[in-house]
Design an enzyme around this catalytic site. Structure first.
Site, PDB file in Angstrom:
ATOM      1  N   MET A  40       0.843  -1.198   0.000  1.00 33.79           N
ATOM      2  CA  MET A  40       0.000   0.000   0.000  1.00 33.79           C
ATOM      3  C   MET A  40       0.883   1.254   0.000  1.00 33.79           C
ATOM      4  O   MET A  40       0.419   2.347   0.356  1.00 33.79           O
ATOM      5  CB  MET A  40      -0.939  -0.002   1.214  1.00 33.79           C
ATOM      6  CG  MET A  40      -1.901  -1.185   1.198  1.00 33.79           C
ATOM      7  SD  MET A  40      -3.418  -0.884   2.102  1.00 33.79           S
ATOM      8  CE  MET A  40      -2.783  -0.607   3.753  1.00 33.79           C
ATOM      9  N   GLY A  41       2.150   1.107  -0.381  1.00 32.89           N
ATOM     10  CA  GLY A  41       3.045   2.263  -0.446  1.00 32.89           C
ATOM     11  C   GLY A  41       3.522   2.690   0.931  1.00 32.89           C
ATOM     12  O   GLY A  41       3.453   1.920   1.886  1.00 32.89           O
ATOM     13  N   ALA A  42       4.035   3.954   1.020  1.00 31.11           N
ATOM     14  CA  ALA A  42       4.705   4.439   2.236  1.00 31.11           C
ATOM     15  C   ALA A  42       5.760   3.399   2.624  1.00 31.11           C
ATOM     16  O   ALA A  42       5.783   2.898   3.749  1.00 31.11           O
ATOM     17  CB  ALA A  42       3.712   4.691   3.366  1.00 31.11           C
ATOM     18  N   LEU A  43       6.609   3.117   1.665  1.00 27.10           N
ATOM     19  CA  LEU A  43       7.495   1.949   1.772  1.00 27.10           C
ATOM     20  C   LEU A  43       8.606   2.159   2.794  1.00 27.10           C
ATOM     21  O   LEU A  43       9.117   3.260   2.961  1.00 27.10           O
ATOM     22  CB  LEU A  43       8.088   1.647   0.387  1.00 27.10           C
ATOM     23  CG  LEU A  43       7.047   1.392  -0.704  1.00 27.10           C
ATOM     24  CD1 LEU A  43       7.737   1.125  -2.045  1.00 27.10           C
ATOM     25  CD2 LEU A  43       6.130   0.222  -0.335  1.00 27.10           C
ATOM     26  N   HIS A  44       8.981   1.060   3.444  1.00 26.33           N
ATOM     27  CA  HIS A  44      10.061   1.069   4.435  1.00 26.33           C
ATOM     28  C   HIS A  44      10.914  -0.173   4.238  1.00 26.33           C
ATOM     29  O   HIS A  44      10.663  -0.964   3.303  1.00 26.33           O
ATOM     30  CB  HIS A  44       9.491   1.159   5.854  1.00 26.33           C
ATOM     31  CG  HIS A  44       8.415   0.149   6.135  1.00 26.33           C
ATOM     32  ND1 HIS A  44       8.657  -1.211   6.156  1.00 26.33           N
ATOM     33  CD2 HIS A  44       7.086   0.291   6.389  1.00 26.33           C
ATOM     34  CE1 HIS A  44       7.536  -1.859   6.436  1.00 26.33           C
ATOM     35  NE2 HIS A  44       6.561  -0.961   6.567  1.00 26.33           N
TER      36      HIS A  44
ATOM     37  N   HIS B  88       9.243  -3.543   3.470  1.00 25.39           N
ATOM     38  CA  HIS B  88       8.865  -3.740   2.059  1.00 25.39           C
ATOM     39  C   HIS B  88      10.115  -4.022   1.211  1.00 25.39           C
ATOM     40  O   HIS B  88      10.091  -4.886   0.332  1.00 25.39           O
ATOM     41  CB  HIS B  88       8.186  -2.484   1.509  1.00 25.39           C
ATOM     42  CG  HIS B  88       6.921  -2.089   2.222  1.00 25.39           C
ATOM     43  ND1 HIS B  88       6.812  -0.946   2.971  1.00 25.39           N
ATOM     44  CD2 HIS B  88       5.703  -2.696   2.290  1.00 25.39           C
ATOM     45  CE1 HIS B  88       5.585  -0.842   3.456  1.00 25.39           C
ATOM     46  NE2 HIS B  88       4.893  -1.895   3.073  1.00 25.39           N
TER      47      HIS B  88
ATOM     48  N   GLN C  24     -10.464  -2.483   2.123  1.00 25.74           N
ATOM     49  CA  GLN C  24     -10.040  -3.140   3.355  1.00 25.74           C
ATOM     50  C   GLN C  24     -10.042  -2.193   4.559  1.00 25.74           C
ATOM     51  O   GLN C  24      -9.553  -2.543   5.627  1.00 25.74           O
ATOM     52  CB  GLN C  24      -8.689  -3.825   3.166  1.00 25.74           C
ATOM     53  CG  GLN C  24      -7.517  -2.898   2.963  1.00 25.74           C
ATOM     54  CD  GLN C  24      -6.290  -3.658   2.498  1.00 25.74           C
ATOM     55  OE1 GLN C  24      -6.257  -4.222   1.423  1.00 25.74           O
ATOM     56  NE2 GLN C  24      -5.254  -3.695   3.333  1.00 25.74           N
TER      57      GLN C  24
ATOM     58  N   GLN D 285      -2.988 -12.464   7.432  1.00 30.06           N
ATOM     59  CA  GLN D 285      -3.163 -12.116   6.016  1.00 30.06           C
ATOM     60  C   GLN D 285      -2.386 -13.084   5.120  1.00 30.06           C
ATOM     61  O   GLN D 285      -2.892 -13.538   4.082  1.00 30.06           O
ATOM     62  CB  GLN D 285      -2.670 -10.686   5.786  1.00 30.06           C
ATOM     63  CG  GLN D 285      -2.586 -10.274   4.337  1.00 30.06           C
ATOM     64  CD  GLN D 285      -2.172  -8.826   4.198  1.00 30.06           C
ATOM     65  OE1 GLN D 285      -2.973  -7.924   4.403  1.00 30.06           O
ATOM     66  NE2 GLN D 285      -0.910  -8.584   3.865  1.00 30.06           N
TER      67      GLN D 285
ATOM     68  N   SER E 272       4.154   1.055   8.108  1.00 29.87           N
ATOM     69  CA  SER E 272       3.852   2.395   7.571  1.00 29.87           C
ATOM     70  C   SER E 272       3.105   3.214   8.612  1.00 29.87           C
ATOM     71  O   SER E 272       3.168   4.441   8.615  1.00 29.87           O
ATOM     72  CB  SER E 272       3.001   2.276   6.307  1.00 29.87           C
ATOM     73  OG  SER E 272       3.637   1.439   5.365  1.00 29.87           O
TER      74      SER E 272
HETATM   75  P1  AMP Z   1       1.447  -2.939   3.527  1.00 32.17           P
HETATM   76  O1  AMP Z   1       2.007  -1.915   2.592  1.00 32.17           O
HETATM   77  O2  AMP Z   1       1.515  -2.560   4.967  1.00 32.17           O
HETATM   78  O3  AMP Z   1       0.102  -3.456   3.100  1.00 32.17           O
HETATM   79  O4  AMP Z   1       2.415  -4.200   3.426  1.00 32.17           O
HETATM   80  C1  AMP Z   1       2.783  -4.743   2.197  1.00 32.17           C
HETATM   81  C2  AMP Z   1       3.558  -6.009   2.456  1.00 32.17           C
HETATM   82  O5  AMP Z   1       4.706  -5.707   3.224  1.00 32.17           O
HETATM   83  C3  AMP Z   1       2.757  -7.054   3.248  1.00 32.17           C
HETATM   84  O6  AMP Z   1       3.021  -8.335   2.718  1.00 32.17           O
HETATM   85  C4  AMP Z   1       3.315  -6.893   4.631  1.00 32.17           C
HETATM   86  O7  AMP Z   1       3.213  -8.071   5.408  1.00 32.17           O
HETATM   87  C5  AMP Z   1       4.767  -6.562   4.341  1.00 32.17           C
HETATM   88  N1  AMP Z   1       5.389  -5.904   5.486  1.00 32.17           N
HETATM   89  C6  AMP Z   1       4.911  -4.847   6.184  1.00 32.17           C
HETATM   90  N2  AMP Z   1       5.725  -4.561   7.220  1.00 32.17           N
HETATM   91  C7  AMP Z   1       6.735  -5.463   7.171  1.00 32.17           C
HETATM   92  C8  AMP Z   1       7.886  -5.695   7.970  1.00 32.17           C
HETATM   93  N3  AMP Z   1       8.167  -4.944   9.036  1.00 32.17           N
HETATM   94  N4  AMP Z   1       8.715  -6.711   7.628  1.00 32.17           N
HETATM   95  C9  AMP Z   1       8.438  -7.489   6.549  1.00 32.17           C
HETATM   96  N5  AMP Z   1       7.369  -7.318   5.750  1.00 32.17           N
HETATM   97  C10 AMP Z   1       6.522  -6.324   6.057  1.00 32.17           C
END
Ligand code: AMP
Length: 283
Positions: free
Chosen positions: A34-38, A41, A65, A158, A191
């Site tokens: 969903m972006g706001a990548l760290h 991701h 969602q 999930q 995020s």
């Molecule tokens: P999101 O953008 O939060 O929907 O996450 C996108 C993907 O990144 C999902 O598969 C999350 O489980 C994964 N993700 C989010 N945070 C982490 C993290 N700290 N470590 C590893 N994967 C992550």
């Protein structure tokens, strides 16, 4: 020099771009976000590069969602920064559909996941959530047609829901789960961590600390119910409101009574001020 990934926003150019990538690189991995990548991701993107010749990242804040009272409107969006970071990582394609490309007027079809989606964890507090996730992920799989899709264990329920859905619907994609990336003090990268105040940020790692301590005690043979009661108390004492702290079967997410019912996964969700944090750990 980093090459800017191709950015596509509608389905027809996406299909052409994927066909070109597949011809050139043989296989395609998808990292849905969903972006706001760290860095969490980015670890998925790095893993994706090991698993396939070409890597696509989707960026879509999925309205389906979020419940009306949740943070869809304020969810962090940093598209330009995300593109710059993904360029450095050598991503080939960014699928950033417009809301109408994803949900054209009259859209009225949904996936209703069962099994792990009804485990009484996230679903008990966000009843709309996994229907929205399953629907958008099914669409992402059908749009991008990846050979492999990479998800984080951070969102453990999930991951199980998506894995089950792909299997149940014979979707021709291998769903892979990757470990959770954390800050030095143990807080799982998210995020939503930007919502935390300075004081809350100091408190937040309590969740992981409790998960670790609880896992160690259960492993040492202490009764699960008593360990988790202590854990809940410790999290509340730190200032959180606990939605759940539970030990479940790591694959089915069904209830467990003792470690013998295992492998066990501990899962927690708790609210600190206006921020809802989730985390999990294997015993
Ligand atoms: P999101 O953008 O939060 O929907 O996450 C996108 C993907 O990144 C999902 O598969 C999350 O489980 C994964 N993700 C989010 N945070 C982490 C993290 N700290 N470590 C590893 N994967 C992550």
């Amino acid at each position: 020099m980093a090459r800017k990934p191709l950015i596509v926003r509608t389905v027809s150019p996406l299909r052409k771009a994927v066909a070109t990538l597949r011809k050139k690189h043989d296989s395609v991995a998808l990292v849905p976000t969903m972006g706001a990548l760290h860095d969490g991701h980015f670890s998925l993107v790095r893993h994706a590069r090991k698993r396939a010749g070409a890597v696509a990242v989707s960026i879509f804040v999925n309205p389906k969602q979020f419940a009306p009272n949740e943070d869809f409107g304020s969810y962090p969006r940093n598209f330009e920064q995300d593109v710059a970071a993904l360029s450095k990582l050598g991503v080939d394609l960014i699928w950033a559909p417009t809301e109408t490309a994803m949900y054209p007027g009259g859209f009225c079809t949904a996936i209703t996941p069962g099994g792990p989606a009804l485990a009484g964890l996230e679903d008990a507090f966000r009843p709309h959530f996994f229907g929205g996730v399953a629907t958008v992920v099914a669409k992402l799989f059908l749009q991008v047609t990846p050979d492999v899709a990479i998800f984080g264990q951070k969102d453990y329920q999930q991951l199980k829901v998506v894995t089950r859905m792909a299997r149940d619907l014979d979707l021709p994609v291998k769903v892979v789960g990757c470990p959770t990336m954390r800050e030095k003090d143990g807080l799982a990268l998210s995020s939503r961590n930007v919502y935390l105040s300075v004081e809350e940020r100091v408190t937040a790692p309590v969740l992981y600390r409790v998960l670790k301590e609880s896992a160690a005690r259960i492993k040492a043979g202490e009764p699960i119910a008593a360990v988790l009661a202590d854990g809940r108390a410790a999290i509340e004492k730190a200032g959180f409101k606990v939605d759940y702290l539970e030990g479940r079967h790591a694959e089915t997410l069904e209830a467990v009574v003792s470690a013998a019912d295992g492998p066990i996964r501990l899962l927690v969700a708790a609210r600190l001020g206006r921020t809802r944090l989730i985390d999990n750990l294997g015993v």
